[in-house]
Design a protein around this motif. Structure first.
Motif, PDB file in Angstrom:
ATOM      1  N   PRO A 341       0.298   5.598   7.188  1.00 20.33           N
ATOM      2  CA  PRO A 341      -0.555   4.991   6.149  1.00 20.33           C
ATOM      3  C   PRO A 341       0.233   4.624   4.889  1.00 20.33           C
ATOM      4  O   PRO A 341      -0.132   3.666   4.195  1.00 20.33           O
ATOM      5  CB  PRO A 341      -1.575   6.095   5.840  1.00 20.33           C
ATOM      6  N   GLU A 342       1.293   5.361   4.637  1.00 23.63           N
ATOM      7  CA  GLU A 342       2.142   5.056   3.489  1.00 23.63           C
ATOM      8  C   GLU A 342       2.594   3.590   3.519  1.00 23.63           C
ATOM      9  O   GLU A 342       2.749   2.949   2.472  1.00 23.63           O
ATOM     10  CB  GLU A 342       3.334   6.018   3.501  1.00 23.63           C
ATOM     11  N   GLY A 343       2.780   3.057   4.721  1.00 28.34           N
ATOM     12  CA  GLY A 343       3.198   1.659   4.842  1.00 28.34           C
ATOM     13  C   GLY A 343       2.176   0.691   4.261  1.00 28.34           C
ATOM     14  O   GLY A 343       2.535  -0.387   3.773  1.00 28.34           O
ATOM     15  N   LEU A 344       0.917   1.046   4.305  1.00 30.40           N
ATOM     16  CA  LEU A 344      -0.133   0.191   3.747  1.00 30.40           C
ATOM     17  C   LEU A 344      -0.101   0.225   2.222  1.00 30.40           C
ATOM     18  O   LEU A 344      -0.155  -0.816   1.556  1.00 30.40           O
ATOM     19  CB  LEU A 344      -1.508   0.612   4.282  1.00 30.40           C
ATOM     20  N   ARG A 345       0.040   1.436   1.670  1.00 30.90           N
ATOM     21  CA  ARG A 345       0.157   1.547   0.211  1.00 30.90           C
ATOM     22  C   ARG A 345       1.377   0.760  -0.280  1.00 30.90           C
ATOM     23  O   ARG A 345       1.316  -0.018  -1.228  1.00 30.90           O
ATOM     24  CB  ARG A 345       0.269   3.011  -0.208  1.00 30.90           C
ATOM     25  N   GLN A 346       2.476   0.965   0.439  1.00 31.94           N
ATOM     26  CA  GLN A 346       3.742   0.308   0.119  1.00 31.94           C
ATOM     27  C   GLN A 346       3.613  -1.227   0.176  1.00 31.94           C
ATOM     28  O   GLN A 346       4.127  -1.934  -0.702  1.00 31.94           O
ATOM     29  CB  GLN A 346       4.740   0.814   1.171  1.00 31.94           C
ATOM     30  N   THR A 347       2.925  -1.729   1.169  1.00 30.39           N
ATOM     31  CA  THR A 347       2.737  -3.176   1.293  1.00 30.39           C
ATOM     32  C   THR A 347       1.943  -3.702   0.102  1.00 30.39           C
ATOM     33  O   THR A 347       2.298  -4.715  -0.507  1.00 30.39           O
ATOM     34  CB  THR A 347       1.990  -3.517   2.598  1.00 30.39           C
ATOM     35  N   LEU A 348       0.868  -3.011  -0.244  1.00 30.78           N
ATOM     36  CA  LEU A 348      -0.004  -3.473  -1.326  1.00 30.78           C
ATOM     37  C   LEU A 348       0.711  -3.425  -2.672  1.00 30.78           C
ATOM     38  O   LEU A 348       0.690  -4.409  -3.424  1.00 30.78           O
ATOM     39  CB  LEU A 348      -1.275  -2.612  -1.358  1.00 30.78           C
ATOM     40  N   THR A 349       1.373  -2.320  -2.964  1.00 30.56           N
ATOM     41  CA  THR A 349       2.035  -2.231  -4.269  1.00 30.56           C
ATOM     42  C   THR A 349       3.247  -3.167  -4.306  1.00 30.56           C
ATOM     43  O   THR A 349       3.526  -3.788  -5.332  1.00 30.56           O
ATOM     44  CB  THR A 349       2.460  -0.783  -4.602  1.00 30.56           C
ATOM     45  N   GLY A 350       3.945  -3.300  -3.178  1.00 31.97           N
ATOM     46  CA  GLY A 350       5.112  -4.197  -3.121  1.00 31.97           C
ATOM     47  C   GLY A 350       4.718  -5.637  -3.401  1.00 31.97           C
ATOM     48  O   GLY A 350       5.373  -6.347  -4.170  1.00 31.97           O
ATOM     49  N   LEU A 351       3.641  -6.070  -2.782  1.00 27.00           N
ATOM     50  CA  LEU A 351       3.156  -7.439  -2.977  1.00 27.00           C
ATOM     51  C   LEU A 351       2.782  -7.692  -4.430  1.00 27.00           C
ATOM     52  O   LEU A 351       3.136  -8.718  -5.011  1.00 27.00           O
ATOM     53  CB  LEU A 351       1.894  -7.633  -2.144  1.00 27.00           C
ATOM     54  N   ALA A 352       2.033  -6.742  -4.989  1.00 27.92           N
ATOM     55  CA  ALA A 352       1.558  -6.916  -6.364  1.00 27.92           C
ATOM     56  C   ALA A 352       2.738  -6.944  -7.331  1.00 27.92           C
ATOM     57  O   ALA A 352       2.709  -7.640  -8.350  1.00 27.92           O
ATOM     58  CB  ALA A 352       0.578  -5.806  -6.726  1.00 27.92           C
ATOM     59  N   ALA A 390      -4.889   5.462   1.727  1.00 34.90           N
ATOM     60  CA  ALA A 390      -3.739   4.689   1.236  1.00 34.90           C
ATOM     61  C   ALA A 390      -4.199   3.512   0.388  1.00 34.90           C
ATOM     62  O   ALA A 390      -3.574   3.171  -0.622  1.00 34.90           O
ATOM     63  CB  ALA A 390      -2.898   4.194   2.417  1.00 34.90           C
ATOM     64  N   VAL A 391      -5.316   2.887   0.768  1.00 32.88           N
ATOM     65  CA  VAL A 391      -5.868   1.795  -0.037  1.00 32.88           C
ATOM     66  C   VAL A 391      -6.298   2.352  -1.399  1.00 32.88           C
ATOM     67  O   VAL A 391      -6.018   1.758  -2.445  1.00 32.88           O
ATOM     68  CB  VAL A 391      -7.066   1.115   0.667  1.00 32.88           C
TER      69      VAL A 391
END
Ligand code: GBH
Length: 451
Positions: A341-352, A390-391
């Motif tokens: 799930p960390e990958g989802l948090r990472q994707t969202l914060t990385g994009l932003a 994670a979201v």
């Protein structure tokens, strides 16, 4: 806030997602033309078990029951796709009214139930007639898509849906035209990269066609998988960079950054001269959007590896010299996909972080696949719990996430894996078309009720 039920902002939207070819069936009804998936399913060995979407979940006839399942879940939104070959059986020309009527009946029912529609215009079912003329390799297909988008908009705008131009252009281009695992089953270099560009162009050309009245909400859905280097070695770091380019940056940068990544030339220069790009394309592709749809399933750990084809000029666009190496001990789904799930948090914060102008985000797909008929799907419950949390973390860290859609409402036709792989909150018995909610359905219902 409890660990199980993190707090979400007011108005946060919960829903489920499906796509036309995966659930509708009725493949020859009401004037529907053949799509590239109807053709691909008949290629021996292409789809597990020789399965096809001919009948699928028979949603075309059972949509009222399926909307009742959404109501039972307490879902506020539903993401589905319109089948291009139902609307334009040959991929161009006058619309088939009966095809559009189906979606109007569905939208009526959703409106009655207070469920907000998120309508995807293209979830991989290209009319076969367009593939016969080159498909996404050809610029003309992008123009055809824009016309189709205009037709669907004019017919369905009254229901005020959120519009999603494309689902996962990565899969349409690379999985379909380079890896050959999806329709049309091609294994190309230049052609696959042309397809990726023309898909992005199709998206950009469709945006103004979906905004004729001013109030429309328009976005795109991309699948993203963070690429984690398998070791600290520079070779693995470079491999991860190539993987990230292929899956993520090739699509996010032109859409949200207005330019293709500079390492496109280095990674793909031997297989293409990029002659499909024209002046002005990037302005079209970078048209401002109202929201971004993110599909997230897993992150990928990659190591540098030999190319499948030694001659650089003959490689497919998928052959980038990487190998997936999931670390020992990583939890995996029933399909062997890493559960992180960390990958989802990472994707969202990385994009932003990379795109400060990023519009509000909806997680338009996230889900867990497995084989078998288990109704007590604890693996899926654990997956969803972790990813919903994670979201919430990404939201707490300042990312403007507005909603979460679970893939999928129902078990359905899982592309090259056929019906053997199941992603549903609701089990489908394909002999009887009986729907049975799984434990995960009840879990999500309670989750939604608590917000
Ligand atoms: C989504 O794609 C699709 O939008 C949806 O239609 C589909 O049903 C859902 O995922 C579940 O698969 O086969 O192990 O090599 C997700 C993006 C990218 C995930 C390719 C699978 C291949 C993994 N997909 N990836 S594997």
């Amino acid at each position: 806030m409890t660990h199980d039920f993190p707090v979400f902002p007011p108005g946060f939207v919960w829903g489920t997602a499906t796509s036309a070819y995966q659930i509708e069936g009725a493949a020859r009804e009401d004037g529907r033309g053949p799509s590239i998936w109807d053709t691909f399913c008949r290629v021996p060995g292409a789809v597990a078990g020789g399965d096809t979407g001919d009948d699928a979940c028979d949603h075309y006839h059972r949509f009222a029951e399926d909307v009742r399942l959404m109501t039972g879940l307490g879902a506020g939104a539903y993401r589905f796709s319109v089948a291009w070959p139902r609307v334009q059986p040959e991929g161009h020309g006058r619309p088939e009214r009966r095809g559009l009527d189906f979606y109007k009946r569905l939208l009526d029912l959703l409106r009655d139930r207070g469920i907000t529609p998120f309508v995807t215009l293209y979830h991989w079912d290209l009319p076969q007639a367009l593939e016969d003329r080159g498909g996404w390799r050809e610029r003309d297909t992008a123009e055809r898509f824009a016309d189709y988008a205009g037709i669907v908009h004019d017919a369905l705008a009254g229901w005020e849906p959120y519009w999603i131009t494309l689902n996962e252009p990565y899969c349409s281009s690379i999985t379909g035209y380079a890896e050959g695992r999806h329709a049309p089953g091609a294994t190309e270099g230049h052609g696959a990269l042309a397809a990726a560009h023309h898909l992005l162009l199709a998206h950009g050309l469709a945006v103004p066609r979906l905004r004729t009245q001013g109030g429309e909400r328009v976005g795109i859905t991309l699948n993203m998988s963070p690429a984690v280097p398998a070791s600290p070695s520079p070779r693995d770091a470079e491999a991860a960079g190539r993987q990230d380019l292929l899956v993520n940056r090739q699509f996010t940068e032109p859409v949200f950054g207005g330019a293709y990544p500079s390492d496109m030339e280095e990674t793909f220069g031997a297989i293409t001269d990029f002659s499909f790009r024209r002046d002005g394309d990037l302005e079209i592709i970078g048209a401002p959007l109202d929201f971004f749809g993110l599909n997230y399933y897993y992150r990928i750990h990659v190591a540098d590896a030999p190319h499948a084809e030694p001659d650089p000029a003959r490689r497919t666009a998928f052959d980038i010299g990487v190998r997936a190496v999931t670390p020992e001990g990583t939890a995996t789904s029933g399909l062997g996909w890493p559960v992180e799930p960390e990958g989802l948090r990472q994707t969202l914060t990385g994009l932003a972080t990379r795109h400060p102008g990023l519009p509000p985000v909806y997680v338009t797909e996230n889900g867990y696949g497995e084989h078998g008929d288990d109704l007590d799907d604890q693996g899926r419950v654990a997956y969803l719990r972790g990813h919903v949390a994670a979201v919430a973390e990404a939201v707490a860290q300042g990312v403007d996430v507005r909603g979460y859609f679970c893939w999928s409402l129902l078990d359905n036709f899982e592309w090259a894996r056929g019906y053997a792989a199941r992603f549903g909150l609701v089990h489908v018995d394909y002999r009887t078309q009986t729907r049975t909610p799984k434990t995960s359905y009840h879990w999500l219902r309670d989750r939604i009720a608590s917000t």
